[in-house]
Design a protein around this motif. Structure first.
Motif, PDB file in Angstrom:
ATOM      1  N   PHE A 102      15.800 -57.205   6.937  1.00  0.00           N
ATOM      2  CA  PHE A 102      16.459 -57.805   8.090  1.00  0.00           C
ATOM      3  C   PHE A 102      17.121 -56.758   8.983  1.00  0.00           C
ATOM      4  CE2 PHE A 102      19.851 -60.202  10.284  1.00  0.00           C
ATOM      5  CZ  PHE A 102      19.092 -61.229  10.827  1.00  0.00           C
ATOM      6  N   LEU A 103      17.338 -55.555   8.463  1.00  0.00           N
ATOM      7  CA  LEU A 103      18.030 -54.520   9.221  1.00  0.00           C
ATOM      8  C   LEU A 103      17.180 -54.011  10.381  1.00  0.00           C
ATOM      9  CD1 LEU A 103      19.484 -52.480   6.223  1.00  0.00           C
ATOM     10  CD2 LEU A 103      20.737 -54.026   7.735  1.00  0.00           C
ATOM     11  N   LEU A 104      17.875 -53.580  11.422  1.00  0.00           N
ATOM     12  CA  LEU A 104      17.175 -53.024  12.580  1.00  0.00           C
ATOM     13  C   LEU A 104      16.491 -51.707  12.257  1.00  0.00           C
ATOM     14  CD1 LEU A 104      19.692 -53.623  15.532  1.00  0.00           C
ATOM     15  CD2 LEU A 104      17.416 -54.640  15.278  1.00  0.00           C
ATOM     16  N   VAL A 105      17.144 -50.886  11.430  1.00  0.00           N
ATOM     17  CA  VAL A 105      16.625 -49.570  11.101  1.00  0.00           C
ATOM     18  C   VAL A 105      16.706 -49.393   9.597  1.00  0.00           C
ATOM     19  CG1 VAL A 105      17.320 -48.562  13.300  1.00  0.00           C
ATOM     20  CG2 VAL A 105      18.897 -48.483  11.362  1.00  0.00           C
ATOM     21  N   HIS A 106      16.090 -48.306   9.102  1.00  0.00           N
ATOM     22  CA  HIS A 106      16.183 -47.979   7.679  1.00  0.00           C
ATOM     23  C   HIS A 106      17.648 -47.846   7.311  1.00  0.00           C
ATOM     24  CE1 HIS A 106      15.909 -45.666   3.952  1.00  0.00           C
ATOM     25  NE2 HIS A 106      14.667 -46.101   3.872  1.00  0.00           N
ATOM     26  N   PRO A 107      18.059 -48.423   6.170  1.00  0.00           N
ATOM     27  CA  PRO A 107      19.490 -48.486   5.850  1.00  0.00           C
ATOM     28  C   PRO A 107      20.125 -47.180   5.418  1.00  0.00           C
ATOM     29  CG  PRO A 107      18.191 -49.404   4.065  1.00  0.00           C
ATOM     30  CD  PRO A 107      17.239 -49.156   5.197  1.00  0.00           C
ATOM     31  N   GLY A 108      19.335 -46.127   5.166  1.00  0.00           N
ATOM     32  CA  GLY A 108      19.925 -44.872   4.737  1.00  0.00           C
ATOM     33  C   GLY A 108      21.023 -44.406   5.680  1.00  0.00           C
TER      34      GLY A 108
END
Length: 290
Positions: A102-108
């Motif tokens: 669901f995140l816009l970008v990779h969560p790192g």
């Protein structure tokens, strides 16, 4: 890196109700999201969970570490983390759950590295800052205006960035790079089948030496220590919540020699597997084989 074929650890996993049909995301009060949000037995989820507590009392136990429940506390829980509530009064606040996709970008870099403290206590203006973003998320979630899914993603991104900024400003919370985050997430997923620092380094695209430098700078430890800690944590979960024998647990964790597993566990946990099982169950009155 292949996903482990080992069966899931026998700990309670929750099927999450997702109001309004928007998946994989939900926000609401503890009552709205479901009674499991106040569960007093060890359980874990396959999604991220942000808990914002505004009232209540007792203890929140995350991976067997106790945290006193206080108002204006934020917990960020990663998939697979075990948690439960002990001696609690009525817990009040908000629950936000979401899947990584669901995140816009990779969560790192946006989310705490696995193994770090899940807790952030807010003070002063921080309370209004976080509560205001949650208000915006809740409003979008309930009104469902055109484009609301994109708005939810944007507000969630802002919330995670703000939480990460606040965590980085806290003297006991270390920032983690995207590479360190990816490494620690891989370890939590694959520690039963892969324990080589070189293999993890190759998978995140750096040399073992560079990975060591990054992990040491972000976490104050080494990649090898992160791997051993993750393996010891899996052992603790099995010891606390199953009736498997020590030898069976050793086999589940791919130790060929149960006596070596016992020595490994005592070195990492400071106590024997049997003593840990007895003490943790007595301490938290953990029910067996839920």
């Amino acid at each position: 890196m292949a996903r482990s074929s080992t069966p899931p650890l026998p700990l309670h996993e929750i099927e999450v109700p997702v109001p309004n049909g928007l998946s994989p995301f939900a926000i609401g009060t503890f009552d709205e999201i479901g009674s499991f949000t106040r569960a007093r037995f060890p359980h874990r989820h396959d999604f991220y969970e942000i808990l914002y507590l505004t009232g209540g009392g007792g203890v929140h136990v995350v991976d067997f570490e106790p945290y006193d429940i206080e108002p204006h506390s934020v917990y960020v829980l990663a998939p697979g983390q075990v948690h439960f509530w002990k001696d609690t009064e009525l817990i009040v606040g908000r629950v936000l759950i979401f899947a990584e996709e669901f995140l816009l970008v990779h969560p790192g870099g946006l989310l705490p590295a696995p193994g770090g403290s899940p807790l952030l206590r807010l003070t002063g203006d921080q309370v209004d800052l976080v509560a205001g973003i949650l208000d915006d998320i809740d409003h979008e979630y309930r009104t469902r205006q055109p484009g609301y899914a994109t708005m939810l993603q944007a507000h969630l991104h802002i919330l995670l960035v703000q939480i990460q900024r606040l965590r980085q400003a806290h003297p006991t919370v270390a920032a983690s790079s995207s590479i360190v985050w990816r490494f620690t997430r891989l370890v939590t997923k694959h520690v039963l089948t892969e324990r080589s620092v070189a293999a993890y380094a190759e998978h995140v695209g750096v040399t073992p030496g560079h990975l060591t430098d990054l992990v040491r700078a972000a976490m104050g430890t080494t990649p090898g220590a992160v791997i051993r800690a993750a393996l010891a944590l899996e052992a603790k979960r099995l010891l606390a919540q199953t009736e498997l024998t020590i030898a069976q647990i050793a086999h589940r964790l791919t130790f060929e020699d149960p006596s070596y597993f016992g020595r490994f566990f005592k070195r990492e946990a400071g106590t024997s597997p049997g003593d840990f099982r007895r003490e943790i169950r007595e301490k938290y009155q953990i029910a067996r084989d839920r």
